[in-house]
Scaffold this motif. Structure first.
Motif, PDB file in Angstrom:
ATOM      1  N   ILE A 260     -16.703  18.424 -12.142  1.00 59.24           N
ATOM      2  CA  ILE A 260     -15.718  18.291 -11.070  1.00 59.24           C
ATOM      3  C   ILE A 260     -14.580  17.425 -11.579  1.00 59.24           C
ATOM      4  O   ILE A 260     -14.813  16.333 -12.097  1.00 59.24           O
ATOM      5  N   ASP A 261     -13.372  17.928 -11.444  1.00 59.98           N
ATOM      6  CA  ASP A 261     -12.174  17.182 -11.840  1.00 59.98           C
ATOM      7  C   ASP A 261     -11.289  17.001 -10.617  1.00 59.98           C
ATOM      8  O   ASP A 261     -10.966  17.974  -9.929  1.00 59.98           O
ATOM      9  N   HIS A 262     -10.904  15.760 -10.366  1.00 62.35           N
ATOM     10  CA  HIS A 262      -9.963  15.451  -9.286  1.00 62.35           C
ATOM     11  C   HIS A 262      -8.661  15.035  -9.932  1.00 62.35           C
ATOM     12  O   HIS A 262      -8.543  13.927 -10.449  1.00 62.35           O
ATOM     13  N   LEU A 263      -7.689  15.927  -9.905  1.00 66.76           N
ATOM     14  CA  LEU A 263      -6.397  15.693 -10.539  1.00 66.76           C
ATOM     15  C   LEU A 263      -5.345  15.375  -9.484  1.00 66.76           C
ATOM     16  O   LEU A 263      -5.618  15.422  -8.286  1.00 66.76           O
ATOM     17  N   LYS A 264      -4.151  15.052  -9.927  1.00 68.89           N
ATOM     18  CA  LYS A 264      -3.075  14.729  -8.984  1.00 68.89           C
ATOM     19  C   LYS A 264      -2.616  15.945  -8.201  1.00 68.89           C
ATOM     20  O   LYS A 264      -2.211  15.839  -7.056  1.00 68.89           O
ATOM     21  N   GLU A 265      -2.675  17.121  -8.810  1.00 67.86           N
ATOM     22  CA  GLU A 265      -2.161  18.328  -8.162  1.00 67.86           C
ATOM     23  C   GLU A 265      -3.245  19.221  -7.582  1.00 67.86           C
ATOM     24  O   GLU A 265      -2.982  20.006  -6.685  1.00 67.86           O
ATOM     25  N   LYS A 266      -4.468  19.144  -8.121  1.00 67.96           N
ATOM     26  CA  LYS A 266      -5.529  20.018  -7.629  1.00 67.96           C
ATOM     27  C   LYS A 266      -6.897  19.444  -7.965  1.00 67.96           C
ATOM     28  O   LYS A 266      -7.030  18.581  -8.834  1.00 67.96           O
ATOM     29  N   ALA A 267      -7.903  19.968  -7.268  1.00 69.35           N
ATOM     30  CA  ALA A 267      -9.299  19.638  -7.546  1.00 69.35           C
ATOM     31  C   ALA A 267      -9.936  20.878  -8.155  1.00 69.35           C
ATOM     32  O   ALA A 267      -9.670  22.002  -7.723  1.00 69.35           O
ATOM     33  N   VAL A 268     -10.780  20.672  -9.169  1.00 75.49           N
ATOM     34  CA  VAL A 268     -11.363  21.801  -9.889  1.00 75.49           C
ATOM     35  C   VAL A 268     -12.868  21.599 -10.016  1.00 75.49           C
ATOM     36  O   VAL A 268     -13.334  20.537 -10.448  1.00 75.49           O
ATOM     37  N   PHE A 269     -13.631  22.632  -9.639  1.00 71.70           N
ATOM     38  CA  PHE A 269     -15.081  22.676  -9.841  1.00 71.70           C
ATOM     39  C   PHE A 269     -15.319  23.736 -10.907  1.00 71.70           C
ATOM     40  O   PHE A 269     -15.112  24.919 -10.667  1.00 71.70           O
TER      41      PHE A 269
ATOM     42  N   ARG B  77       0.828  -1.216   0.000  1.00 70.99           N
ATOM     43  CA  ARG B  77       0.000   0.000   0.000  1.00 70.99           C
ATOM     44  C   ARG B  77       0.858   1.259   0.000  1.00 70.99           C
ATOM     45  O   ARG B  77       0.586   2.201  -0.734  1.00 70.99           O
ATOM     46  N   GLU B  78       1.897   1.265   0.828  1.00 65.21           N
ATOM     47  CA  GLU B  78       2.790   2.426   0.874  1.00 65.21           C
ATOM     48  C   GLU B  78       3.521   2.606  -0.447  1.00 65.21           C
ATOM     49  O   GLU B  78       3.710   3.721  -0.915  1.00 65.21           O
ATOM     50  N   TYR B  79       3.934   1.503  -1.041  1.00 65.67           N
ATOM     51  CA  TYR B  79       4.638   1.571  -2.322  1.00 65.67           C
ATOM     52  C   TYR B  79       3.737   2.150  -3.402  1.00 65.67           C
ATOM     53  O   TYR B  79       4.144   3.032  -4.155  1.00 65.67           O
ATOM     54  N   ARG B  80       2.502   1.692  -3.472  1.00 59.33           N
ATOM     55  CA  ARG B  80       1.572   2.195  -4.486  1.00 59.33           C
ATOM     56  C   ARG B  80       1.260   3.674  -4.280  1.00 59.33           C
ATOM     57  O   ARG B  80       1.162   4.427  -5.227  1.00 59.33           O
ATOM     58  N   GLN B  81       1.089   4.076  -3.029  1.00 55.28           N
ATOM     59  CA  GLN B  81       0.792   5.477  -2.754  1.00 55.28           C
ATOM     60  C   GLN B  81       1.968   6.373  -3.106  1.00 55.28           C
ATOM     61  O   GLN B  81       1.784   7.496  -3.564  1.00 55.28           O
ATOM     62  N   SER B  82       3.172   5.886  -2.894  1.00 55.08           N
ATOM     63  CA  SER B  82       4.331   6.700  -3.235  1.00 55.08           C
ATOM     64  C   SER B  82       4.526   6.770  -4.746  1.00 55.08           C
ATOM     65  O   SER B  82       4.996   7.762  -5.276  1.00 55.08           O
ATOM     66  N   ARG B  83       4.157   5.726  -5.450  1.00 55.45           N
ATOM     67  CA  ARG B  83       4.318   5.699  -6.905  1.00 55.45           C
ATOM     68  C   ARG B  83       3.157   6.399  -7.616  1.00 55.45           C
ATOM     69  O   ARG B  83       3.333   7.053  -8.623  1.00 55.45           O
ATOM     70  N   ASP B  84       1.959   6.224  -7.119  1.00 56.20           N
ATOM     71  CA  ASP B  84       0.773   6.779  -7.755  1.00 56.20           C
ATOM     72  C   ASP B  84      -0.113   7.397  -6.678  1.00 56.20           C
ATOM     73  O   ASP B  84      -1.030   6.755  -6.170  1.00 56.20           O
ATOM     74  N   PRO B  85       0.153   8.648  -6.293  1.00 56.21           N
ATOM     75  CA  PRO B  85      -0.606   9.267  -5.212  1.00 56.21           C
ATOM     76  C   PRO B  85      -2.075   9.447  -5.584  1.00 56.21           C
ATOM     77  O   PRO B  85      -2.432   9.557  -6.766  1.00 56.21           O
ATOM     78  N   LEU B  86      -2.924   9.465  -4.574  1.00 55.03           N
ATOM     79  CA  LEU B  86      -4.348   9.662  -4.794  1.00 55.03           C
ATOM     80  C   LEU B  86      -4.601  11.080  -5.296  1.00 55.03           C
ATOM     81  O   LEU B  86      -3.873  12.007  -4.956  1.00 55.03           O
ATOM     82  N   PRO B  87      -5.638  11.265  -6.091  1.00 55.33           N
ATOM     83  CA  PRO B  87      -5.931  12.617  -6.578  1.00 55.33           C
ATOM     84  C   PRO B  87      -6.433  13.512  -5.448  1.00 55.33           C
ATOM     85  O   PRO B  87      -6.930  13.040  -4.430  1.00 55.33           O
ATOM     86  N   ILE B  88      -6.305  14.810  -5.648  1.00 60.02           N
ATOM     87  CA  ILE B  88      -6.813  15.798  -4.693  1.00 60.02           C
ATOM     88  C   ILE B  88      -8.321  15.877  -4.868  1.00 60.02           C
ATOM     89  O   ILE B  88      -8.821  15.923  -5.992  1.00 60.02           O
ATOM     90  N   THR B  89      -9.051  15.895  -3.761  1.00 61.75           N
ATOM     91  CA  THR B  89     -10.512  15.949  -3.822  1.00 61.75           C
ATOM     92  C   THR B  89     -11.026  17.070  -2.926  1.00 61.75           C
ATOM     93  O   THR B  89     -10.318  17.559  -2.048  1.00 61.75           O
ATOM     94  N   PHE B  90     -12.278  17.446  -3.155  1.00 64.53           N
ATOM     95  CA  PHE B  90     -12.969  18.370  -2.262  1.00 64.53           C
ATOM     96  C   PHE B  90     -13.549  17.558  -1.111  1.00 64.53           C
ATOM     97  O   PHE B  90     -14.078  16.465  -1.317  1.00 64.53           O
ATOM     98  N   HIS B  91     -13.461  18.102   0.103  1.00 62.78           N
ATOM     99  CA  HIS B  91     -14.087  17.456   1.246  1.00 62.78           C
ATOM    100  C   HIS B  91     -15.580  17.779   1.227  1.00 62.78           C
ATOM    101  O   HIS B  91     -16.043  18.671   0.515  1.00 62.78           O
ATOM    102  N   ARG B  92     -16.325  17.064   2.030  1.00 63.71           N
ATOM    103  CA  ARG B  92     -17.783  17.220   2.046  1.00 63.71           C
ATOM    104  C   ARG B  92     -18.215  18.661   2.352  1.00 63.71           C
ATOM    105  O   ARG B  92     -19.071  19.219   1.688  1.00 63.71           O
TER     106      ARG B  92
END
Length: 132
Positions: free
Chosen positions: A65-74, A26-41
């Motif tokens: 709504i776009d959740h990208l690696k660097e930013k979230a965009v509405f 799990r740590e390896y995958r997160q370091s290689r492919d980080p989760l996209p940035i999202t808006f919180h509720r």
């Protein structure tokens, strides 16, 4: 048959890179492919509140709504097939500097930026009118 590994051993004086190590997948995958940035509720609640008001006034018609690696965009649209009128962006890399939240116009001009989303969304409270 022997209990020896199939891979030949390296020299006895080998470096630490020669030794096998256990890696948490799990740590390896997160370091290689980080989760996209999202808006919180709560952030989405604030954005959708403004969106609902503007739809009620007939100003806005659609959103994306776009959740990208660097930013979230509405993105807000007048019509679905056009460029967005406004983009509400969340960029955590700017959180310590200018603020993570910003409202960007169609031409790329940043209308307002800050640390608090509700303060940034106040840019839509005032009506922008053409002065002749």
């Amino acid at each position: 048959m022997t209990d020896l590994p199939d891979v030949p051993r390296r020299a006895a004086h080998g470096s630490e890179h020669d030794r096998a190590s256990v890696v948490d997948l799990r740590e390896y995958r997160q370091s290689r492919d980080p989760l996209p940035i999202t808006f919180h509720r709560r952030e989405l609640d604030a954005i959708l509140w403004i969106y609902g008001l503007m739809v009620g006034e007939g100003e806005w018609k659609d959103y994306a709504i776009d959740h990208l690696k660097e930013k979230a965009v509405f993105s807000v649209f007048k019509r679905a097939g056009e460029l967005p009128l406004y983009r509400i962006e969340k960029n955590p890399k700017l959180a310590d500097k200018q603020g993570a939240f910003s409202v960007v116009a169609t031409n790329g001009q940043i209308l307002k930026r800050g640390h608090d989303l509700k303060q940034v969304l106040k840019v839509f409270d005032r009506k922008i009118k053409l002065v002749e």
